[in-house]
Design an enzyme around this catalytic site. Structure first.
Site, PDB file in Angstrom:
ATOM      1  N   ASP A  41       0.818  -1.221   0.000  1.00 22.16           N
ATOM      2  CA  ASP A  41       0.000   0.000   0.000  1.00 22.16           C
ATOM      3  C   ASP A  41       0.848   1.266   0.000  1.00 22.16           C
ATOM      4  O   ASP A  41       0.316   2.369   0.064  1.00 22.16           O
ATOM      5  CB  ASP A  41      -0.960  -0.001   1.190  1.00 22.16           C
ATOM      6  CG  ASP A  41      -0.241   0.046   2.526  1.00 22.16           C
ATOM      7  OD1 ASP A  41       1.004  -0.094   2.536  1.00 22.16           O
ATOM      8  OD2 ASP A  41      -0.916   0.221   3.557  1.00 22.16           O
ATOM      9  N   GLY A  42       2.179   1.122  -0.054  1.00 22.63           N
ATOM     10  CA  GLY A  42       3.057   2.283  -0.113  1.00 22.63           C
ATOM     11  C   GLY A  42       3.675   2.683   1.205  1.00 22.63           C
ATOM     12  O   GLY A  42       4.532   3.571   1.241  1.00 22.63           O
ATOM     13  N   ARG A 100      12.087  26.130   0.917  1.00 16.02           N
ATOM     14  CA  ARG A 100      11.577  27.356   0.299  1.00 16.02           C
ATOM     15  C   ARG A 100      10.273  27.822   0.926  1.00 16.02           C
ATOM     16  O   ARG A 100       9.799  28.921   0.647  1.00 16.02           O
ATOM     17  CB  ARG A 100      11.416  27.146  -1.212  1.00 16.02           C
ATOM     18  CG  ARG A 100      12.738  27.115  -1.957  1.00 16.02           C
ATOM     19  CD  ARG A 100      12.579  26.700  -3.394  1.00 16.02           C
ATOM     20  NE  ARG A 100      12.339  25.263  -3.521  1.00 16.02           N
ATOM     21  CZ  ARG A 100      12.179  24.622  -4.672  1.00 16.02           C
ATOM     22  NH1 ARG A 100      12.218  25.311  -5.809  1.00 16.02           N
ATOM     23  NH2 ARG A 100      11.985  23.320  -4.693  1.00 16.02           N
ATOM     24  N   HIS A 134      18.276  26.894   1.785  1.00 14.90           N
ATOM     25  CA  HIS A 134      17.752  27.988   0.970  1.00 14.90           C
ATOM     26  C   HIS A 134      17.659  29.272   1.780  1.00 14.90           C
ATOM     27  O   HIS A 134      17.892  30.368   1.258  1.00 14.90           O
ATOM     28  CB  HIS A 134      16.392  27.605   0.408  1.00 14.90           C
ATOM     29  CG  HIS A 134      15.796  28.649  -0.483  1.00 14.90           C
ATOM     30  ND1 HIS A 134      16.342  28.982  -1.703  1.00 14.90           N
ATOM     31  CD2 HIS A 134      14.708  29.443  -0.329  1.00 14.90           C
ATOM     32  CE1 HIS A 134      15.618  29.923  -2.278  1.00 14.90           C
ATOM     33  NE2 HIS A 134      14.626  30.231  -1.456  1.00 14.90           N
ATOM     34  N   LYS A 202      14.485  40.857 -11.273  1.00 15.62           N
ATOM     35  CA  LYS A 202      13.351  40.168 -11.890  1.00 15.62           C
ATOM     36  C   LYS A 202      12.108  40.352 -11.030  1.00 15.62           C
ATOM     37  O   LYS A 202      12.177  40.635  -9.836  1.00 15.62           O
ATOM     38  CB  LYS A 202      13.644  38.681 -12.062  1.00 15.62           C
ATOM     39  CG  LYS A 202      13.697  37.898 -10.754  1.00 15.62           C
ATOM     40  CD  LYS A 202      13.998  36.435 -10.989  1.00 15.62           C
ATOM     41  CE  LYS A 202      13.949  35.674  -9.668  1.00 15.62           C
ATOM     42  NZ  LYS A 202      14.298  34.262  -9.822  1.00 15.62           N
ATOM     43  N   ASP A 232      15.462  24.505  -9.926  1.00 18.05           N
ATOM     44  CA  ASP A 232      14.265  23.658  -9.897  1.00 18.05           C
ATOM     45  C   ASP A 232      13.751  23.449 -11.322  1.00 18.05           C
ATOM     46  O   ASP A 232      14.171  22.543 -12.025  1.00 18.05           O
ATOM     47  CB  ASP A 232      13.215  24.291  -8.995  1.00 18.05           C
ATOM     48  CG  ASP A 232      12.031  23.363  -8.725  1.00 18.05           C
ATOM     49  OD1 ASP A 232      11.948  22.286  -9.365  1.00 18.05           O
ATOM     50  OD2 ASP A 232      11.180  23.702  -7.894  1.00 18.05           O
ATOM     51  N   THR A 233      12.869  24.309 -11.788  1.00 13.92           N
ATOM     52  CA  THR A 233      12.370  24.186 -13.169  1.00 13.92           C
ATOM     53  C   THR A 233      13.345  24.780 -14.169  1.00 13.92           C
ATOM     54  O   THR A 233      13.192  24.590 -15.380  1.00 13.92           O
ATOM     55  CB  THR A 233      11.018  24.892 -13.321  1.00 13.92           C
ATOM     56  OG1 THR A 233      11.199  26.291 -13.076  1.00 13.92           O
ATOM     57  CG2 THR A 233       9.989  24.324 -12.346  1.00 13.92           C
ATOM     58  N   ALA A 234      14.323  25.534 -13.677  1.00 15.95           N
ATOM     59  CA  ALA A 234      15.358  26.200 -14.485  1.00 15.95           C
ATOM     60  C   ALA A 234      14.828  27.387 -15.278  1.00 15.95           C
ATOM     61  O   ALA A 234      15.563  27.975 -16.070  1.00 15.95           O
ATOM     62  CB  ALA A 234      16.062  25.218 -15.425  1.00 15.95           C
TER      63      ALA A 234
END
Length: 321
Positions: A41-42, A100, A134, A202, A232-234
């Site tokens: 079940d994980g 974060r 972070h 930014k 992360d997502t770049a």
């Protein structure tokens, strides 16, 4: 005998086994014998297959993707060692997830980093060893000692070697902070490599989305090194690199970051960008399907091994930096 344990034992869960093996190789130890699996079940299942009574135990586990599974593995392993009468338990977390979420950005937001700190402490950890949090104030979220190591010495040595300190003109290079929040760490890195500092201004519209506005500082005709703690997502990194090239008219852009989270199509975004090379530490393993040429890793396991030795011997870690 050392007060906190008769010997060092290093164990790992499943997040980054090669990193733990690298630490053990530096220490001249065998990796501790444990089994971390899951039920049908994980649910996480942990078995410690050797005695740890009275030992100074170090549990190596990055809380990277899948974040919640890896976090639960860490918590359950800590609990297992506590119940097995380990002399002291140190959670070695090369990459600390949820970092974060360290403040309330708006009304009714959780402070998840504090919650995770509470969970690790409550599970039974006596100490935390991590790298490049972070937000440095997360150390204060714990009621146990936290050693937050710095990755910039590794990047300093790399770039000094890559560009040959004796031959290159420092005026032709510049360290660039990808946002205002990274200025402090970028300034420290710039001082170590004896380069100037610029900042990408930014405006973030929403999570994981940003719009580059301006370049603060002179980067024209220079080779720039973008310095950050997490990729992360770049999206931010690639947008900053594009702005440095198009707005700032830089000669070339390199990038480095301590933690390569590399979510979604980040690797492809980097491959398609104007970034010449992205250097990350191996605190998080590269995606198994990555076949590109721009992303490379530096090994941080030796510095963790040195820190573990110093924790065991009750000597200073800060002198490493």
């Amino acid at each position: 005998m050392i007060a906190h344990g008769k010997e060092i034992k290093v164990f790992t869960a499943n997040a980054n086994v090669p990193f733990a093996k690298g630490i053990c190789a530096e220490l001249g130890l065998d990796l501790g014998d444990s089994t971390v699996t899951a039920f049908a079940d994980g649910e996480v299942s942990v078995s410690i297959n050797e005695s740890v009574r009275g030992c100074d135990v170090f549990v190596v586990q990055s809380t990277c993707k899948p974040v919640n599974n890896n976090l639960m593995e860490l918590l359950i392993m800590i609990d297992a060692f506590r119940r097995a009468s380990a002399g002291r338990i140190t959670a070695v977390i090369p990459y600390f997830g949820y970092a974060r979420q360290d403040r309330k950005a708006k009304g009714r937001d959780p402070i998840s980093a504090k919650l995770v700190a509470n969970l690790i402490t409550r599970a039974g950890a006596d100490r935390v060893l991590t790298m490049d949090l972070h937000a440095a104030q997360i150390q204060g979220f714990f009621d146990i000692p936290v050693d937050n190591m710095l990755g910039n010495p590794l990047f300093t040595r790399y770039y000094m070697s890559k560009f040959d300190e004796k031959l290159f003109n420092h005026d032709e290079f510049c360290v660039v902070s990808p946002d205002v929040g990274s200025v402090a760490r970028s300034r420290t890195f710039a001082a170590k490599v004896h380069m100037g500092l610029a900042i990408v201004d930014k405006r973030r519209q929403r999570a994981n989305m940003c719009e580059v506005m301006n370049i603060i500082g002179d980067v024209e005709g220079k080779t720039c090194i973008l310095f950050d703690d997490i990729v992360d997502t770049a999206g931010s990194l690639c947008n900053a690199a594009e702005a440095i090239k198009t707005i700032g008219k830089a000669k070339a852009v390199y990038a480095c970051a301590s933690h390569g989270v590399l979510s979604g199509n980040a690797t492809q975004r980097i491959e398609d960008s104007c970034i010449e090379e992205l250097m990350v530490l191996n605190t998080i393993p590269l995606p198994a399907d990555y076949t590109g040429k721009k992303i490379h890793q530096l090994d941080a396991s030796p510095i963790f091994a040195k820190a573990i030795t110093r924790i065991y011997n009750e000597t200073s870690i800060s002198s490493l930096f």
